[in-house]
Design a protein around this motif. Sequence first.
Motif, PDB file in Angstrom:
ATOM      1  N   LEU A  81       0.866  -1.186   0.000  1.00  0.00           N
ATOM      2  CA  LEU A  81       0.000   0.000   0.000  1.00  0.00           C
ATOM      3  C   LEU A  81       0.898   1.230   0.000  1.00  0.00           C
ATOM      4  CD1 LEU A  81      -2.966   1.049   0.203  1.00  0.00           C
ATOM      5  CD2 LEU A  81      -2.580   1.239   2.670  1.00  0.00           C
ATOM      6  N   GLY A  85      -2.044   5.598  -1.226  1.00  0.00           N
ATOM      7  CA  GLY A  85      -3.188   4.708  -1.039  1.00  0.00           C
ATOM      8  C   GLY A  85      -3.420   3.737  -2.177  1.00  0.00           C
ATOM      9  N   THR A 174      -1.906  -6.114   2.824  1.00  0.00           N
ATOM     10  CA  THR A 174      -0.833  -5.126   2.731  1.00  0.00           C
ATOM     11  C   THR A 174       0.004  -5.160   4.012  1.00  0.00           C
ATOM     12  OG1 THR A 174      -2.234  -3.380   3.629  1.00  0.00           O
ATOM     13  CG2 THR A 174      -2.212  -3.634   1.228  1.00  0.00           C
ATOM     14  N   TYR A 176       0.171  -3.524   6.568  1.00  0.00           N
ATOM     15  CA  TYR A 176      -0.365  -3.027   7.837  1.00  0.00           C
ATOM     16  C   TYR A 176      -1.178  -4.055   8.627  1.00  0.00           C
ATOM     17  CZ  TYR A 176       1.099   1.307   5.775  1.00  0.00           C
ATOM     18  OH  TYR A 176       1.865   2.279   5.192  1.00  0.00           O
ATOM     19  N   THR A 428      -9.652   3.781   6.615  1.00  0.00           N
ATOM     20  CA  THR A 428      -9.695   4.392   5.285  1.00  0.00           C
ATOM     21  C   THR A 428     -10.847   3.848   4.448  1.00  0.00           C
ATOM     22  OG1 THR A 428      -8.133   2.752   4.485  1.00  0.00           O
ATOM     23  CG2 THR A 428      -7.220   4.831   5.271  1.00  0.00           C
ATOM     24  N   ASN A 510      -3.594   6.509   3.234  1.00  0.00           N
ATOM     25  CA  ASN A 510      -2.504   5.838   3.935  1.00  0.00           C
ATOM     26  C   ASN A 510      -1.745   6.868   4.767  1.00  0.00           C
ATOM     27  OD1 ASN A 510      -0.466   4.375   4.974  1.00  0.00           O
ATOM     28  ND2 ASN A 510       0.427   3.732   3.019  1.00  0.00           N
TER      29      ASN A 510
END
Lengths: 527, 313
Positions: A81, A85, A174, A176, A428, A510
């Motif tokens: 990512l 974004g 991703t 995160y 998000t 992001n």
Amino acid sequence: MFRFIPASGRRPGVTRPHLAIAAAVCALALAGCSGGGTGSQTSSQLSVQFPGPPISLDPAKAGNGGSAMFVSLAYDPLIFLSGSGDLAPDLATKWGFTDHANEVFELTLRSGVTFSDGSGLDATAAAASMNYFLHAGGGLVGNVGPVAKIEAVSPATVRITYKAPTPEAALTLTQYNGMGNLIGPKGLANPQSLLTSSDGTGQFIYDGAGSVADNRYVYKKNPHYFQPSAQHFDSAVVRVINNPNAVLSAAQTGQVQFASGSANTAAAAKQAGLKVETAPFFNWSLNLVDRQGAVSPALADVRVRQAIALAFDRPAIAKAMAGSYASGSDQVLLPGTDGYDSNIGYGYDVAKAKSLLAQAGFPNGFKLTILTESLLDVNNTYSQAIVDALGNIGIDATLHVQTTGIAQFVGDALSKKYAAIIFPTAGTTMSQLDSQITHGLFNPFGSADGQLDSIMQQAATADSAQARTAQYQQASRRLQELAWTVPIFATQSVYYTAAGLQNFQASVLNPNPMPVGPTADLSWRLK
Amino acid sequence: MGRLIFHRAAMSIPLLLIVSLIIFGLEAIVPGDAASTILGQNATPQSVAALRGQLGLNDPWVVRFGHWLGGALHGDLGTSIISGVDVTSSLNGRLAVTLSLLVPTILLSAVAGVALGFASAVRGGALGRFIDVVSLFGFALPSFWVALILVGFFAVHLNLLPATGYQDLAASPAGWLKSIILPVLALSLQGITYVAKQTRDTVMEVLETDYVKFLRANGVPERSVRYRHVLRNAAIPVVTSLGLVSVGMLSGAVFIENVFVLPGLGSLATQATLDHDIPVILGVGVFFTLCVIAINLLIDFAYGLLNPKVRVS
């Protein structure tokens, strides 16, 4: 006979000129060995600051948000990512659903990639890592969707089968969310070793011997990284600094090239020549969690919750709290995210709020105890502003401040003793936000709304991006009607970067960018 | 001397037991636990409960303390719940940093404090008044505030010394010196001013005694009066104040290590407390208690050296 030693009778060895010379020699010696106060840092070392130590260096047990940095330096995700974004190929070069229900997701792996233990990346290794994540007991397992099965269906293809539609599967893989950060076979065989070394495919290899727990985490360049052109540094250091003044000093003197700042020190950072980057992140909200009125009967009436939502002069509060680093927020989604609709929002109308309270049978307001904490809301200025605004519509609110820690705050929130909680949402996508608002500390009493669930179910199975956006907007409207979570203002994440740091980008999609990416343009570099 | 050491060592055992018991008890009543810290805010109650079971946090605290005590009596302080690192190794790894901060600070406080206090007492006048005023301010100023001022001037403005961080002495003696100058100055200001004030007051008191007048009347050189007789007789209260200051510096080091981001025992204690990492908290607590015992022992030795009557008793 008395004899006094005159002023000139001091010991000759310690005269003022001697002291002055000694001081000058010391100053010159220090100046001579001064390199800008950066210690052993080399020109090809990236030094970044983070406010706290990692939750764990085992990717399956690590934290998310900015804390993902500790893992990202050494472990590549399946899907990257970017700061803007966008999703970019990393260890997976292709991905997508193979069915129409958004329940079967396949990824094609990159070839020629090796883990730092020397073994090659294939679907079996990837599936083993992802299955380890699911059972390791980490805190991020709830973020990756209702996974039913993960399997290698060919040497280069991994299939994830979900128990329910999961349209944002790619986002969950991703850097995160833990599951996509792949661990090598040797690391999986001995997870304890992941705390002192790393076994990923990332740009760096964690150097446990050179690190000091809770203070500095050192990473050395991975000589076998699959994309050498993306490696702009020979080493990286994450320094744990939580005192805001120390953070600013370290950034000002070049000890770190990236640091998390704050609205309070941003002006000084700008003055010192640092670049100040921002991205909206926390959506500070008053969460009216007692929707059945178990603790505060008034909150069971939707008119009371809607009245509360009308009590805030959001732009004024935002400005007072963080100046230009905050803005009023009227809905759970932030501008720029999928589903945000500028036409909806509560507005500020004290007269209407009082009228709604009167209609609900509370013309003189009521008492309300609100749980808050002091780690994110330092000094409780945000919480106090919210309480003051409630006073304007006759609600006598008192704060219960949990100062011990976030974990203790969560414990209090889940105890069902508090009807309202001040805590920000952060997400998000509407899917993430819906998951937050309907679970955990945002919903300790277990409220459910069939209409909202139905909208989100339709969004999950939508066959086009436009259809999903429309559903998300509908969900946002429904949340506004329910007034379960009342957004008030959104604060920005503030970052200080060295003037020469390139490729840094943070955005609403992001807000926690990572220093390393799968291409030269997605990795930070120093000019 | 041997009896004194034996007596102090014997006294330290119940003291260590009581201190560790208090630390354990306090930690037990503070809300939250290491399982919640490890799993973070997204964790489900089920996973927190499972981890609590794995970590043994469901056992009664008396049982957990017994386990820790059993290990400690065999020299095993356990492992960190959060990092999995051996507590003794963690303490050893950070000991050099804290000693690099405390030893120069105590020495500087002693030397500069006594020198300033003595000079102001014997010379009086403007210097004496200056020491009085500076002592008041120096003792009132919080060390972390002094640290911020020092960083702003010497690190940010002059770019002469590092703002944060620590360099290992063996790796770079010059880097080590640079990394500890500001922390030592920040931490020693209170010590210097307190010792200076104590020294000044005590020396002035001794200077007014009859025996000093008698010595002077008998023509004993003034240098001998001051350095052989006055300073020695004034030393016991000064040593006492230095001991108190040194003990206080242990807590001051916690703040200073955080401001300067030094990986010492103070910052380890802070992080361990936030994490509910009880083996590490106890390890640091035991270590600091041993430091206090050692400081008290050194003060007793100093008393003995300075006053023969104390030696006899």
